[in-house]
Design a protein around this motif. Structure first.
Motif, PDB file in Angstrom:
ATOM      1  N   GLU A 295       3.781  10.879   7.371  1.00  0.00           N
ATOM      2  CA  GLU A 295       2.867  10.473   8.055  1.00  0.00           C
ATOM      3  C   GLU A 295       1.322  10.141   7.717  1.00  0.00           C
ATOM      4  O   GLU A 295       0.725   9.284   7.738  1.00  0.00           O
ATOM      5  CB  GLU A 295       2.514  11.364   9.348  1.00  0.00           C
ATOM      6  N   ARG A 296       1.134  10.941   6.749  1.00  0.00           N
ATOM      7  CA  ARG A 296      -0.278  10.728   6.269  1.00  0.00           C
ATOM      8  C   ARG A 296      -0.131   9.722   5.107  1.00  0.00           C
ATOM      9  O   ARG A 296      -1.486   8.970   5.076  1.00  0.00           O
ATOM     10  CB  ARG A 296      -0.719  12.037   5.387  1.00  0.00           C
ATOM     11  N   ARG A 297       0.882   9.455   4.301  1.00  0.00           N
ATOM     12  CA  ARG A 297       0.740   8.443   3.385  1.00  0.00           C
ATOM     13  C   ARG A 297       0.987   7.108   4.213  1.00  0.00           C
ATOM     14  O   ARG A 297       0.484   5.927   3.949  1.00  0.00           O
ATOM     15  CB  ARG A 297       2.223   8.382   2.817  1.00  0.00           C
ATOM     16  N   GLN A 298       1.493   7.322   5.542  1.00  0.00           N
ATOM     17  CA  GLN A 298       1.651   5.832   6.424  1.00  0.00           C
ATOM     18  C   GLN A 298       0.084   5.574   6.727  1.00  0.00           C
ATOM     19  O   GLN A 298      -0.420   4.340   6.760  1.00  0.00           O
ATOM     20  CB  GLN A 298       2.650   6.171   7.606  1.00  0.00           C
ATOM     21  N   ASP A 299      -0.344   6.627   7.275  1.00  0.00           N
ATOM     22  CA  ASP A 299      -2.099   6.338   7.757  1.00  0.00           C
ATOM     23  C   ASP A 299      -2.720   5.692   6.604  1.00  0.00           C
ATOM     24  O   ASP A 299      -3.675   4.898   6.726  1.00  0.00           O
ATOM     25  CB  ASP A 299      -2.339   7.644   8.174  1.00  0.00           C
TER      26      ASP A 299
ATOM     27  N   ALA B  43       0.905  -1.293   0.094  1.00  0.00           N
ATOM     28  CA  ALA B  43       0.027  -0.054  -0.044  1.00  0.00           C
ATOM     29  C   ALA B  43       0.980   1.338  -0.048  1.00  0.00           C
ATOM     30  O   ALA B  43       0.384   2.168  -0.646  1.00  0.00           O
ATOM     31  CB  ALA B  43      -0.924  -0.034   0.877  1.00  0.00           C
ATOM     32  N   LEU B  44       2.109   1.152   0.707  1.00  0.00           N
ATOM     33  CA  LEU B  44       2.951   2.686   0.831  1.00  0.00           C
ATOM     34  C   LEU B  44       3.133   2.813  -0.890  1.00  0.00           C
ATOM     35  O   LEU B  44       3.321   3.954  -1.180  1.00  0.00           O
ATOM     36  CB  LEU B  44       4.207   2.139   1.725  1.00  0.00           C
ATOM     37  N   ALA B  45       3.407   1.907  -1.515  1.00  0.00           N
ATOM     38  CA  ALA B  45       3.754   2.254  -2.869  1.00  0.00           C
ATOM     39  C   ALA B  45       2.575   2.615  -3.950  1.00  0.00           C
ATOM     40  O   ALA B  45       2.886   3.360  -4.886  1.00  0.00           O
ATOM     41  CB  ALA B  45       4.635   1.016  -3.656  1.00  0.00           C
ATOM     42  N   LEU B  46       1.707   2.334  -3.300  1.00  0.00           N
ATOM     43  CA  LEU B  46       0.443   3.021  -4.235  1.00  0.00           C
ATOM     44  C   LEU B  46      -0.059   4.316  -3.792  1.00  0.00           C
ATOM     45  O   LEU B  46      -0.761   4.752  -4.309  1.00  0.00           O
ATOM     46  CB  LEU B  46      -0.670   1.958  -3.796  1.00  0.00           C
ATOM     47  N   ALA B  47       0.343   4.603  -2.562  1.00  0.00           N
ATOM     48  CA  ALA B  47      -0.083   6.056  -2.164  1.00  0.00           C
ATOM     49  C   ALA B  47       0.733   7.004  -2.782  1.00  0.00           C
ATOM     50  O   ALA B  47       1.930   7.001  -3.050  1.00  0.00           O
ATOM     51  CB  ALA B  47       0.270   6.324  -0.565  1.00  0.00           C
TER      52      ALA B  47
ATOM     53  N   PHE C   4      -7.680  -0.797  12.518  1.00  0.00           N
ATOM     54  CA  PHE C   4      -6.744   0.543  12.166  1.00  0.00           C
ATOM     55  C   PHE C   4      -6.078   0.882  13.477  1.00  0.00           C
ATOM     56  O   PHE C   4      -4.740   1.335  13.321  1.00  0.00           O
ATOM     57  CB  PHE C   4      -7.555   1.683  11.470  1.00  0.00           C
ATOM     58  N   GLU C   5      -6.704   0.948  14.480  1.00  0.00           N
ATOM     59  CA  GLU C   5      -6.068   1.522  15.834  1.00  0.00           C
ATOM     60  C   GLU C   5      -5.118   0.372  16.196  1.00  0.00           C
ATOM     61  O   GLU C   5      -4.102   0.732  16.676  1.00  0.00           O
ATOM     62  CB  GLU C   5      -7.032   1.609  16.747  1.00  0.00           C
ATOM     63  N   SER C   6      -5.249  -0.729  16.067  1.00  0.00           N
ATOM     64  CA  SER C   6      -4.346  -1.943  16.297  1.00  0.00           C
ATOM     65  C   SER C   6      -3.236  -1.804  15.514  1.00  0.00           C
ATOM     66  O   SER C   6      -1.994  -1.943  16.010  1.00  0.00           O
ATOM     67  CB  SER C   6      -5.045  -3.303  16.216  1.00  0.00           C
ATOM     68  N   ARG C   7      -3.420  -1.522  14.268  1.00  0.00           N
ATOM     69  CA  ARG C   7      -2.174  -1.415  13.322  1.00  0.00           C
ATOM     70  C   ARG C   7      -1.568  -0.188  13.855  1.00  0.00           C
ATOM     71  O   ARG C   7      -0.316  -0.074  13.628  1.00  0.00           O
ATOM     72  CB  ARG C   7      -2.623  -1.144  11.783  1.00  0.00           C
TER      73      ARG C   7
END
Length: 170
Positions: free
Chosen positions: A101-105, A89-93, A163-166
């Protein structure tokens, strides 16, 4: 769509141009796979053409199309049973000035969405990412609006927990 039903099949290209991006986003959010999503979009429009006679006079084309997409995805999933690995997913953001930080979220949200059971993920996608009303979602899923609202509420609750656990793990 009614013109396509009457035999003006060349107008299907206009429907494709109007709806293929939204349909692709739905497929991609359901699967996380670029090529598979592109293939599903093509399959959906083949089915639209093949089953054009089943489109009802008072039906919403979008709801009918997403019901076909849902069935196409389920059919393909049954045939494959084993999904290809999900693209990171990071590569797709997109990096359009978005903070790291926003990309990580965004990446965590994407991964959390993929961890949801498919029925929960699809109602979230239809509501939050495609902007469909509860009436349209109900039509696609073959249920009533109250059930659509309940499913969305449960999906949001479950997504929040994942999401919160991640977030805590990171």
């Amino acid at each position: 769509m009614h013109a396509v039903q009457r035999g003006e099949v060349s107008l299907l290209s206009e429907l494709f141009e109007r709806h293929h991006r939204t349909l692709y986003r739905y497929c991609w959010r359901m699967t996380g796979q670029t090529q598979y999503s592109e293939d599903l979009v093509q399959e959906v429009f083949l089915r639209v053409l093949r089953h054009r006679h089943t489109f009802g006079k008072g039906n919403s084309f979008s709801a009918w199309m997403f019901a076909i997409a849902r069935n196409a995805h389920l059919d393909a999933w049954r045939k494959r049973r084993r999904e290809r690995p999900i693209e990171p997913a990071l590569a797709l953001a997109a990096d359009n000035g978005v903070s790291p930080e926003r990309r990580q979220d965004q990446a965590r949200l994407h991964q959390a969405m993929l961890e949801l059971p498919e029925d929960r993920r699809e109602v979230l996608i239809m509501s939050r990412f495609l902007g469909m009303t509860h009436g349209e979602i109900a039509e696609v899923l073959g249920c009533d609006e109250v059930t659509s609202r309940t499913r969305l509420h449960r999906a949001l609750s479950e997504l929040r927990v994942i999401f919160e656990s991640r977030r805590r793990v990171s």
